[in-house]
Motif scaffolding. Structure first.
Motif, short mmCIF file in Angstrom:
data_model
loop_
_atom_site.label_atom_id
_atom_site.label_comp_id
_atom_site.label_asym_id
_atom_site.label_seq_id
_atom_site.Cartn_x
_atom_site.Cartn_y
_atom_site.Cartn_z
N UNK A 1 37.23 63.24 83.00
CA UNK A 1 35.88 63.37 83.56
C UNK A 1 34.78 63.35 82.51
N UNK A 2 35.12 63.64 81.24
CA UNK A 2 34.06 63.75 80.24
C UNK A 2 34.30 62.87 79.01
N UNK A 3 35.40 63.12 78.30
CA UNK A 3 35.59 62.43 77.02
C UNK A 3 37.06 62.29 76.68
N UNK A 4 37.39 61.16 76.04
CA UNK A 4 38.74 60.91 75.54
C UNK A 4 38.65 60.66 74.04
N UNK A 5 39.45 61.40 73.27
CA UNK A 5 39.51 61.23 71.81
C UNK A 5 40.84 60.56 71.47
N UNK A 6 40.81 59.56 70.60
CA UNK A 6 42.02 58.81 70.27
C UNK A 6 42.12 58.63 68.76
N UNK A 7 43.29 58.90 68.23
CA UNK A 7 43.58 58.64 66.82
C UNK A 7 44.77 57.71 66.75
N UNK A 8 44.60 56.57 66.07
CA UNK A 8 45.64 55.54 66.01
C UNK A 8 45.99 55.26 64.55
N UNK A 9 46.99 55.96 64.00
CA UNK A 9 47.37 55.73 62.60
C UNK A 9 48.22 54.48 62.44
N UNK A 10 48.47 54.11 61.20
CA UNK A 10 49.41 53.04 60.92
C UNK A 10 48.82 51.67 60.74
N UNK A 11 47.50 51.56 60.63
CA UNK A 11 46.91 50.24 60.42
C UNK A 11 46.88 49.43 61.70
N UNK A 12 47.10 48.11 61.61
CA UNK A 12 47.02 47.23 62.79
C UNK A 12 47.96 47.68 63.90
N UNK A 13 47.49 47.58 65.16
CA UNK A 13 48.33 47.93 66.31
C UNK A 13 49.00 46.66 66.85
N UNK A 14 50.23 46.76 67.34
CA UNK A 14 50.92 45.58 67.89
C UNK A 14 50.13 44.98 69.04
N UNK A 15 50.09 43.64 69.12
CA UNK A 15 49.31 42.97 70.15
C UNK A 15 49.75 43.34 71.57
N UNK A 16 51.06 43.44 71.87
CA UNK A 16 51.43 43.85 73.24
C UNK A 16 50.88 45.22 73.62
N UNK A 17 50.83 46.14 72.63
CA UNK A 17 50.29 47.47 72.90
C UNK A 17 48.80 47.38 73.19
N UNK A 18 48.08 46.54 72.44
CA UNK A 18 46.64 46.38 72.67
C UNK A 18 46.38 45.81 74.07
N UNK A 19 47.16 44.79 74.45
CA UNK A 19 46.96 44.17 75.76
C UNK A 19 47.25 45.16 76.88
N UNK A 20 48.30 45.96 76.71
CA UNK A 20 48.67 46.92 77.75
C UNK A 20 47.59 47.98 77.93
N UNK A 21 46.91 48.34 76.83
CA UNK A 21 45.91 49.41 76.89
C UNK A 21 44.54 48.93 77.33
N UNK A 22 44.28 47.63 77.25
CA UNK A 22 42.92 47.12 77.47
C UNK A 22 42.37 47.45 78.85
N UNK A 23 43.11 47.08 79.91
CA UNK A 23 42.60 47.30 81.27
C UNK A 23 42.36 48.77 81.55
N UNK A 24 43.31 49.61 81.13
CA UNK A 24 43.17 51.05 81.37
C UNK A 24 41.95 51.61 80.64
#
Length: 348
Positions: free
Chosen positions: A148-171
């Motif tokens: 309802x207010x805010x989402x905080x995200x931390x993504x370590x490890x440098x570049x993220x795999x493309x399938x993971x990026x695509x899966x997360x985009x719509x959401x």
């Protein structure tokens, strides 16, 4: 019979009807019955090709042996052959499809019961393990929809795999369109991975804030400071759902501390920003090396490749005038030496 024939049976794949077989079928249909020898005499082809063509017609059931005289072959209408040859298989397929539909329908009826039970159990526990990718994705979908207010995200490890990026985009875009604030931390190397840059650009376009840090403490997603998902130490495909308010308070404060020191994520090449990021990564390398970590550990913690680490290290040694790694360790015993060199480098 001509001896100058070509392989007419090879005109079509063996799964189809060759020109030779079609010609012999036409010859047979003009008669009540025909012998195999008569067909072979009619065909202008080798015995091998002729035998194959006749066997093909028999297999397709458009030729059948005469009951009282097996040497005689009777032509059969293709529609009749179709019913004889394919209807049993079609009937079996229909029965299997009906079974699949029936079982699938029953399983779908049970799915909401399972999901509600699992999610309800997770909501009542302060710490709850999710062991698989599907369970993590289901939790992410539910928590994102409830935010309802805010989402905080931390993504370590440098570049993220493309399938993971695509899966997360719509959401992610769906959350942002609802007006939910979103802040994301990436590591230094992510700015040089074009799919990650494109994903970050899309998030910013929809109102998200994205920054870079040299070292990220963990993979983390916090929803409204009320529930978080963190990585499992013993299962990289799973996650730990955290609802304990004391742990959440610590996670949010850790994120805010990293956020305050982070740089804006460069959506386009900006020389000053790249140079500044480069200096920060060198400072982080010096700090970690002085704490006794080896090369591979330092590279992993900073989300960079070992080759990139070695390139930065060579630059550090050049700046401080180190002749070798041992000499560099001696010179870097006081970190202020490197900081002074870095400041001088930035002023040039």
């Amino acid at each position: 019979m001509s001896m100058g024939y070509a392989c007419r049976e090879c005109d079509r794949e063996t799964t189809g009807v060759s020109r030779l077989a079609a010609e012999m079928y036409a010859y047979a249909t003009a008669r009540d019955s025909v012998s195999r020898n008569e067909l072979m005499a009619f065909a202008d082809a080798s015995p091998h090709d002729t035998d194959r063509a006749i066997d093909r017609l028999l297999h397709l059931k458009v030729l059948t042996r005469k009951p009282d005289d097996p040497n005689q072959l009777i032509p059969v209408a293709p529609a009749t052959a179709h019913a004889q040859l394919l209807m049993p298989a079609v009937r079996e397929l229909r029965e299997r499809q009906a079974m699949i539909n029936d079982v699938g329908s029953h399983l779908m009826e049970l799915m909401p019961i399972y999901e509600e039970s699992v999610l309800k159990r997770g909501r009542t526990q302060l710490l709850h393990r999710l062991e698989g990718v599907d369970a993590v994705r289901m939790a992410l979908s539910e928590l994102s929809a409830r935010a309802a207010r805010e989402i905080l995200t931390s993504q370590p490890g440098g570049p993220r795999p493309e399938p993971v990026l695509k899966e997360a985009t719509d959401r992610t875009v769906g959350v942002l369109r609802r007006g939910i604030r979103m802040r994301t931390l990436y590591q230094y190397a992510a700015q040089f991975h074009q799919p990650t840059v494109d994903h970050a650009s899309l998030l910013v376009e929809h109102g998200a804030e994205v920054r870079l840090v040299t070292e990220v403490f963990m993979r983390l997603i916090v929803f409204d400071a009320e529930v978080a998902l963190i990585e499992l130490a013993d299962n990289p495909k799973g996650a730990l759902v955290v609802r304990d308010p004391h742990v959440l308070h610590f996670l949010v404060r850790a994120f805010e501390g990293a956020w305050a020191k982070a740089l804006p994520f460069p959506l386009a090449y900006e020389r000053d920003q790249v140079l500044r990021s480069s200096e920060e990564i060198k400072t982080a390398i010096v700090k970690l090396l002085s704490q006794g970590y080896d090369d591979k550990v330092v590279a992993k913690r900073l989300g960079i490749s070992l080759r990139t680490f070695q390139r930065h290290l060579a630059d550090i040694m050049r700046r401080i005038g180190a002749r070798n790694r041992l000499h560099a360790g001696y010179l870097l015993r006081d970190l202020d030496i490197f900081h002074e060199k870095a400041v001088e480098q930035q002023k040039r």
